[in-house]
Design a protein around this motif. Structure first.
Motif, short mmCIF file in Angstrom:
data_model
loop_
_atom_site.label_atom_id
_atom_site.label_comp_id
_atom_site.label_asym_id
_atom_site.label_seq_id
_atom_site.Cartn_x
_atom_site.Cartn_y
_atom_site.Cartn_z
N ARG A 1 -9.09 8.52 -0.65
CA ARG A 1 -8.86 7.14 -0.39
C ARG A 1 -7.39 6.95 -0.85
NH1 ARG A 1 -13.91 3.30 -2.60
NH2 ARG A 1 -15.41 4.07 -1.30
N ASP B 1 -3.66 4.63 0.23
CA ASP B 1 -3.09 3.63 1.20
C ASP B 1 -2.17 4.02 2.22
OD1 ASP B 1 -0.68 4.20 0.33
OD2 ASP B 1 -0.80 2.86 -1.70
N ASP B 2 -1.67 3.41 3.14
CA ASP B 2 -0.80 3.82 4.35
C ASP B 2 0.16 4.51 4.00
OD1 ASP B 2 -2.70 2.39 5.82
OD2 ASP B 2 -1.60 0.61 6.40
N GLU C 1 0.80 6.21 1.07
CA GLU C 1 0.43 7.28 0.22
C GLU C 1 -0.13 8.39 1.57
OE1 GLU C 1 -0.96 5.91 -4.03
OE2 GLU C 1 -2.49 6.00 -2.53
#
Length: 488
Positions: free
Chosen positions: A131, A133-134, A136
């Motif tokens: 999981r 974020d964009d 990362e």
């Protein structure tokens, strides 16, 4: 001021056909098969496989075409080409009467194509389970794309930050990239995305169960990697206050790690080069028997369709300009087919004669398999024996393999320079290297032999070699210096 003068000069130039023949001799078996396939596609007058008609003769004349005219200046097409030279069936062609000793080869000739997931795709698939974020995710994908075949990222973090800004329009910090890098380093195989060997080993050790040996190994790699890589074992024992047995157990844990995690990926879609031996040497009743791979002796013949075209031209009473042009085209293709068949025969003969001479020159080696019995041999030695040019022998030796009772060998490995022993005899440098290799393999690894000591040992065995020459041969054998060969 420009001047013109006339001068005579004697020069020798290779014809295009001679150049093509030399290139054909250089081709190994697989490339040679591709060359044949290409010729069969380009020349419709050439066909592969056994010929159906046993009385057909494809031995035809190679005379150049000359236009002929009668007394009134009219073109006489009938005498342009002696068609009988192309159609004669009075005698059987020589290639059908000659036998060969080429070994049969029933192996599948089609090379399967590699398929599957690449190493980078394998890492990307694992990355999709995290999981992120964009930002990362973009950083992680960029880091995965920076992993080389060995499994390392061999770039500085600040350089990666700059590249992300310029190429991906992602503006981030070194700390953020470091954080994402730790996530990427959790992917399999263990040790992937490390920036150096030390980090790669640490990543793998951290994933192991932390037994006393593993914990000590982590401490050694993390805090004394330089001493470990240089095998300063006494300094390690003193620094960590441990026994030799404890150090030995820790080293055993480290030796079980993989320094190149990218190379272990089973689905790595790399092109694997398959070696097809061009020759085979067997020992039959104490005698050496040489055979040329049967794939180097294809069955080729001239197309019957083209023969029938010539027959039709010969039997035709009214010969038009179009027929003449067609016959000229047929003649060119037949000449090209004849040359190609002759070139293949010459290639077979050249390969066999050259390898046969090499085999007899190194007869003692091929009978025993002992590399110490390899004789000094240079290209000129073989070229003089078979009355061929050195470049021809080089073309055969540099790209061909031979299947021996001791494994498949590259032919050029049998060539070596000579040195004098203490009795004044010429010995092969390969013989000396083999003796050096055996001497090092039998040494006491707790006290490995230095180059000076190795030079003295070889001198005692009758090989007066300088220390710098020992060092050169040792490097060629990919053997480290004495300090790095030390074990506890």
């Amino acid at each position: 001021m420009l001047k013109q003068n006339l001068s005579f000069r004697l020069s020798q130039k290779l014809s295009p056909q001679q150049i093509q023949l030399m290139k054909m001799i250089q081709l190994p078996t697989q490339a040679f098969e591709q060359r044949i396939s290409q010729e069969l596609e380009e020349n419709p007058a050439l066909e592969g496989g056994k010929e159906e008609s046993e009385d057909y003769d494809d031995e035809f004349n190679n005379d150049e075409y000359d236009d002929n005219y009668d007394d009134e200046g009219n073109e006489v097409i009938e005498t342009d080409i002696n068609v009988d030279d192309y159609l004669s069936d009075d005698e059987v062609p020589s290639y059908k009467l000659s036998a060969n000793n080429y070994s049969a080869d029933d192996e599948e000739r089609q090379m399967p194509y590699a398929a599957g997931t690449s190493f980078t795709q394998h890492l990307m698939q694992q990355l999709s389970t995290y999981r992120l974020d964009d930002e990362e995710e973009e950083i992680a994908q960029f880091l995965v794309g920076s992993v080389d075949e060995s499994g390392y990222i061999r770039r500085e973090i600040r350089d990666i930050v700059d590249d992300l800004a310029f190429t991906q329009n992602v503006y981030t910090t070194e700390n953020k990239v470091e954080k994402v890098l730790k996530i990427v380093q959790e992917l399999d195989p263990a040790g992937v995305a490390a920036r150096n060997l030390q980090e790669c080993l640490l990543i793998q050790l951290e994933r192991k169960e932390h037994t006393p040996s593993v914990s000590l190994a982590i401490d050694i790699i993390d805090n004394s990697f330089d001493h470990f890589s240089k095998k300063h074992y006494k300094k390690l024992i003193q620094k960590f206050d441990i026994t030799e047995d404890q150090l030995r157990d820790a080293i055993h844990e480290i030796e079980g790690l993989n320094p190149k995690p990218g190379g272990t990926y089973s689905g790595n879609n790399r092109i694997v080069e398959h070696v097809v031996p061009d020759f085979a040497i067997k020992i039959i009743d104490g005698e050496l028997d040489l055979t040329l791979n049967g794939r180097n002796a294809p069955e080729l013949h001239v197309s019957h369709d083209y023969t029938n075209m010539l027959k039709g031209y010969k039997e035709s009473k009214d010969k038009s300009k179009a027929q003449k042009d067609a016959v000229m085209f047929i003649k060119q293709k037949l000449d090209a087919a004849k040359w190609f068949i002759d070139a293949i025969k010459q290639r077979q003969q050249t390969l066999f004669v050259t390898m046969n001479s090499i085999m007899h020159h190194q007869e003692e080696y091929f009978l025993s398999g002992d590399e110490r019995k390899l004789k000094p041999m240079i290209l000129k030695d073989i070229a003089d024996k078979i009355n061929m040019d050195v470049s021809t022998v080089s073309r055969v030796a540099n790209s061909k393999y031979v299947d021996t009772p001791y494994g498949t060998k590259l032919i050029k490995e049998f060539f070596s320079e000579s040195m004098k022993n203490d009795q004044g005899e010429d010995v092969s440098t390969k013989e000396i290297k083999k003796i050096l290799e055996i001497t090092i393999s039998e040494e006491n690894k707790r006290k490995p032999l230095t180059d000076d000591k190795l030079a003295k040992i070889l001198l005692e065995k009758g090989y007066p070699i300088a220390r710098r020459t020992i060092a050169k041969y040792r490097e060629q054998l990919d053997l480290p210096v004495a300090r790095l060969r030390k074990e506890i």
